[in-house]
Design an enzyme around this catalytic site. Structure first.
Site, mmCIF file in Angstrom:
data_model
loop_
_atom_site.group_PDB
_atom_site.id
_atom_site.type_symbol
_atom_site.label_atom_id
_atom_site.label_comp_id
_atom_site.label_asym_id
_atom_site.label_seq_id
_atom_site.Cartn_x
_atom_site.Cartn_y
_atom_site.Cartn_z
ATOM 1 N N HIS A 194 0.839 -1.197 0.000
ATOM 2 C CA HIS A 194 0.000 0.000 0.000
ATOM 3 C C HIS A 194 0.881 1.256 0.000
ATOM 4 O O HIS A 194 0.659 2.191 -0.773
ATOM 5 C CB HIS A 194 -0.899 -0.042 1.247
ATOM 6 C CG HIS A 194 -1.729 1.178 1.468
ATOM 7 N ND1 HIS A 194 -3.045 1.248 1.088
ATOM 8 C CD2 HIS A 194 -1.428 2.375 2.028
ATOM 9 C CE1 HIS A 194 -3.517 2.447 1.402
ATOM 10 N NE2 HIS A 194 -2.552 3.147 1.977
ATOM 11 N N GLU A 195 1.892 1.257 0.850
ATOM 12 C CA GLU A 195 2.767 2.432 0.928
ATOM 13 C C GLU A 195 3.610 2.579 -0.342
ATOM 14 O O GLU A 195 3.858 3.683 -0.811
ATOM 15 C CB GLU A 195 3.681 2.348 2.153
ATOM 16 C CG GLU A 195 2.947 2.254 3.488
ATOM 17 C CD GLU A 195 1.954 3.394 3.684
ATOM 18 O OE1 GLU A 195 2.154 4.478 3.128
ATOM 19 O OE2 GLU A 195 0.947 3.169 4.385
ATOM 20 N N GLU A 237 -6.408 6.538 -1.460
ATOM 21 C CA GLU A 237 -6.323 5.371 -0.579
ATOM 22 C C GLU A 237 -6.888 4.137 -1.270
ATOM 23 O O GLU A 237 -6.319 3.060 -1.200
ATOM 24 C CB GLU A 237 -7.074 5.624 0.731
ATOM 25 C CG GLU A 237 -6.434 6.657 1.629
ATOM 26 C CD GLU A 237 -4.987 6.347 1.964
ATOM 27 O OE1 GLU A 237 -4.663 5.164 2.191
ATOM 28 O OE2 GLU A 237 -4.173 7.284 1.971
#
Lengths: 201, 628
Positions: free
Chosen positions: B173-174, B254
């Site tokens: 995700h990062e 996100e």
């Protein structure tokens, strides 16, 4: 209230805002450099720990051959203990000059104690021939080289930070907001210190 | 599986979105400054400071309008200046501690391994890893301007509570935030919000000063109080609007990052389970420190405490889970923070041991999709990624500063004995000879390595060199690249220069002012790429021609340049010429090189290396299409 009063008020307000912005900018710059100093210490720390781990093995091996040199061995053990403690304090805050000074002294003490041990061990040919001892000595030398190298990088970061905080106008911000000068990491070279002084007089 | 994303396109969208956003914010700020002016005119007219009513008061306009703009821009600039030093400084400011490559902590080791695996597999630069020791909740964030200076930080809680798969999902995700340029987008918004906050604060101060000095009983004092109140309220309104925009954009990013994480890891359950754990911890131990709260939009999940609906920078966690794991029943099981987690599951350990024991030969990577005439960016990216294993001893060498230098030196040892001796002599003084002895120790190990492992080793070793001070780095570079180029050295030096550019921010320089035309430069570089493959001459020519068509530079020669690797100085010059082109052109050129490499649907190790060298040298990241 005249228009001049209004104008002066606005001008004062404007310059106050500008000054505040400027000071905050300098402050942030100093924080960044100080953080880099802390970060650089991490590299030194790894190598120092590696050396602290080596020493007990070294002492243990040496003990078997040079039981009569109890004092020399004990000096190494206590110097290591002191250095380990000093290192813990510095690792907590590498920008603290007092803690760094203490580590400087402790590390110099440890280097001195180690070099005395090496000098004494010259008298024990069996010890020098021991394969474990040879391996440990080799690793110790290598680690010390690495410590010196990492120290150099740390000192470069300290120099960078100290120069910045002593420069105008940073010096005002630094003095008012508690940016202490960082301490260099200098280990006195025991070989230099212990070398016999030759006098021709 | 979510739709397969094209990073390059996602990049463009992110950039377009940023532009639109910034345009809106500028518009809002101008409108606010104008309204402050308008109120000032009304108030001053009301107290008869002006005689007669008119909207035109040039001096007043300059003072109010100029002042409010100056405050907003100044505040914004200051806030953004805090992020100047790149991701590392941002993370350090939040109290994070860098994880050293040589760490003995099992959890930290696991974290580093995951980050490295993912970076190598996606041809992204390996980011620096940090840990927030004081934070026992599960969270993570990425920061940095570009993939080059990016860092990934996770909380101690995430390291301790998450399994390997879950942590991998979080890291993915990062990674996606870095790859999509979200960190840069965030930066602009943070700046604007800070500027508007500064404006409202000035209004507040103005109001307080006038209220405090009550010796003035005339209307002028009241007028200034009203002005201060208006500035205060307008500033607050601006903050409100900016936060709304920030939140809505951030929420979209996100979702995108969640989806990309699944694409990176090919395992939707990892991230889904991690999010479930986070949701389960909500009531128990999700407390953020003030500094983290301020930067909460950067984190994996927002820390709560803010109004959840409008201002939340993150979508509702249940919704996020549902999107990646459709089977999710919406029931969150509470997680008790204090339970010590199993360090590494036994199954995982055995898999790791197995992997380490068997060193699979790095075969030429097949493109994953069916035969296609023109490979997409994604195909190219997949083909250049490294998925093999590296021998543990060499892996260990990349983690120590001095050993990493030795490894790099050994990887670029000159063929010519005289030149090699010269290299050794120059490196002799570095770290008391340790670098040279490490290089000589590692040299035999490198001899038996499959060809494709050189690049990943350099990829891992070079970030470690960030620990060098500028002076030390200069000395090391001197030792690496003395003496004139020779063809026998191949393009290893080229690769090294490019990687130094990538990881250490060192510019690729040409000794002379470039005299090559753009077409000639592009032709030469493309020829060099094509000539590294082992295909037949006919196939090479066909690959070259196809790539020329894709590159889209006018007037490029349709004949291969002869012996393009013979003169590395000329090749470097050509790269400098290409590096001066626009981002879109450069990206297109990198894509063309990729098309040439994948002409036969096979990316040989040498081809991958030169493709990486070219893309890094002209400042285009293969993984993201982002400019360096």
């Amino acid at each position: 209230m005249s228009s001049i009063f209004l104008f002066i008020l606005v001008a004062i307000l404007a310059s106050a805002v500008a000054l505040a912005l400027y000071v905050v900018g300098i402050y942030n710059g100093l924080v960044a450099l100080r953080n880099l100093v802390k970060n650089a210490f991490a590299q030194v720390d790894v190598q120092l720990k590696r050396r602290y781990d080596l020493i007990p093995n070294l002492v243990e091996t040496a003990k078997g051959y040079m039981a009569h040199e109890r004092q020399t061995l004990e000096a190494v053990v206590s110097a290591r203990a002191r250095a380990t403690q000093a290192n813990v304090n510095v690792a907590a805050n590498p920008a603290d000059p007092a803690a760094m000074k203490e580590l400087n002294q402790a590390e110099s003490g440890l280097s001195g104690a180690l070099s005395r041990l090496l000098v004494v061990s010259e008298n024990y040919p069996q010890l020098k021939a021991d394969s474990t001892m040879k391996g440990l000595m080799e690793e110790l030398t290598s680690t010390e080289n690495r410590i010196a190298f990492a120290r150099q990088a740390y000192n470069d970061a300290v120099l960078n930070y100290n120069t910045s905080r002593e420069t105008f106008p940073q010096v005002f911000v630094a003095n008012n907001f508690g940016f202490q000068a960082a301490e260099f990491f200098k280990i006195e070279d025991p070989a230099e210190k212990n070398a016999p002084k030759v006098s021709f007089s | 599986m979510p739709e397969v994303m094209n990073f390059f396109r996602a990049q463009d969208e992110a950039r377009g979105r940023t532009t639109k956003l910034v345009a809106w914010l500028i518009f809002a700020i101008l409108a606010m400054a104008l309204s402050i002016y308008a109120v000032a005119v009304l108030v001053l007219t009301y107290i008869h400071y002006f005689h007669g009513f008119t909207w035109v008061h040039p001096i007043l306009f300059l003072t109010t309008f100029g002042l409010s703009l100056a405050v907003v821009l100044g505040g914004a600039y200051l806030r953004m200046a805090e992020f100047e030093g790149g991701g590392l400084l941002v993370a350090l400011r939040l109290g994070a501690r860098p994880v050293l490559a040589s760490t003995q902590d099992l959890n930290e080791r696991k974290f580093l391994n995951i980050v490295q695996e993912m970076a190598l597999a996606s041809a992204m630069p390996v980011p620096q890893c940090l840990v927030l020791d004081q934070d026992s909740s599960i969270n993570a964030f990425a920061a940095g301007h570009t993939p080059q200076d990016a860092v990934i930080t996770v909380t101690r809680g995430a390291l301790e509570q998450l399994t390997r798969d879950e942590l991998q999902g979080v890291v993915g995700h990062e990674f996606s935030h870095i790859a999509h340029g979200d960190t840069q987008l965030n930066l602009r918004i943070i700046g604007t919000v800070a500027g508007l906050t500064a404006l409202s604060q000035v209004g507040y101060v103005l109001m307080r000063i006038m209220v405090a000095s009550d010796d003035e009983d005339n209307r002028a004092g009241w007028a200034l109080i009203v002005m201060g109140l208006v500035v205060f309220i307008v500033g607050l309104g601006g903050v409100f609007i900016a936060r709304l925009i920030q939140a809505s954009v951030s929420r979209q990013r996100e979702y995108l990052a969640d989806a990309s994480s699944v694409q990176f890891t090919r395992n939707p359950l990892g991230l889904a389970n991690a999010l479930k754990k986070v949701a389960g911890m909500t009531q128990v131990a999700r407390e953020a420190k003030p500094a983290e709260l301020e930067a909460q939009h950067m984190f994996l999940v927002s820390s709560g405490g803010f109004a959840e609906f409008l201002f939340s920078t993150h979508p509702p966690i249940e919704d996020r889970i549902k999107r990646i794991d459709p089977s999710f029943d919406g029931v969150i099981r509470p997680v008790i923070a204090a339970t010590p987690p199993p360090p590494v599951s036994s199954q995982e350990a055995t898999v790791q041991q197995l992997n380490a024991a068997i060193l699979p030969a790095v075969a030429a990577v097949q493109t994953p999709t069916s035969r296609r005439v023109y490979p997409s960016d994604l195909d190219i990216q997949a083909a250049v990624g490294f998925h093999g294993q590296l021998p543990p001893e060499l892996l260990a060498a990349t983690t120590d500063l001095v050993s990493a230098m030795g490894l790099v030196l050994a990887l670029v040892f000159r063929q010519d004995p005289g030149q090699k001796a010269e290299q050794l002599k120059l490196a002799q003084t570095i770290a008391g000879g340790e670098v040279v002895s490490e290089a000589l120790r590692l040299e035999p190990l490198l001899k038996h390595l499959p060809a494709g492992t050189r690049l990943p080793l350099l990829d891992l070793a070079l970030p470690t060199l960030r620990g060098l001070s500028p002076l030390q780095l200069q000395a090391f570079r001197d030792a690496l690249s003395k003496v004139a180029y020779q063809e026998a050295d191949g393009f290893r030096l080229l690769l090294l220069e490019a990687l130094m550019h990538r990881y250490l921010g060192i510019e690729v320089t040409s000794p002379t002012t470039p005299s090559l035309s753009l077409e000639a430069a592009a032709g030469l570089v493309l020829s060099a790429v094509v000539m590294t493959s082992s295909e037949s001459p006919e196939d090479r020519l066909a690959a070259y021609k196809r790539a020329v068509g894709v590159a889209g530079f006018r007037g490029m020669s349709l004949a291969l340049a002869e012996n393009p690797l013979a003169d590395l100085a000329l090749l470097e010059e050509a790269l400098v010429v290409l590096a001066a082109q626009k981002v879109a052109d450069r990206r297109n050129f990198v894509h063309a090189c990729g098309v040439a490499v994948l002409y036969d649907n096979q990316a040989e190790p040498a081809e991958v290396e030169i493709l990486r060298a070219v893309s890094d040298a002209i400042g285009i990241s293969l993984a993201t299409g982002l400019e360096h």
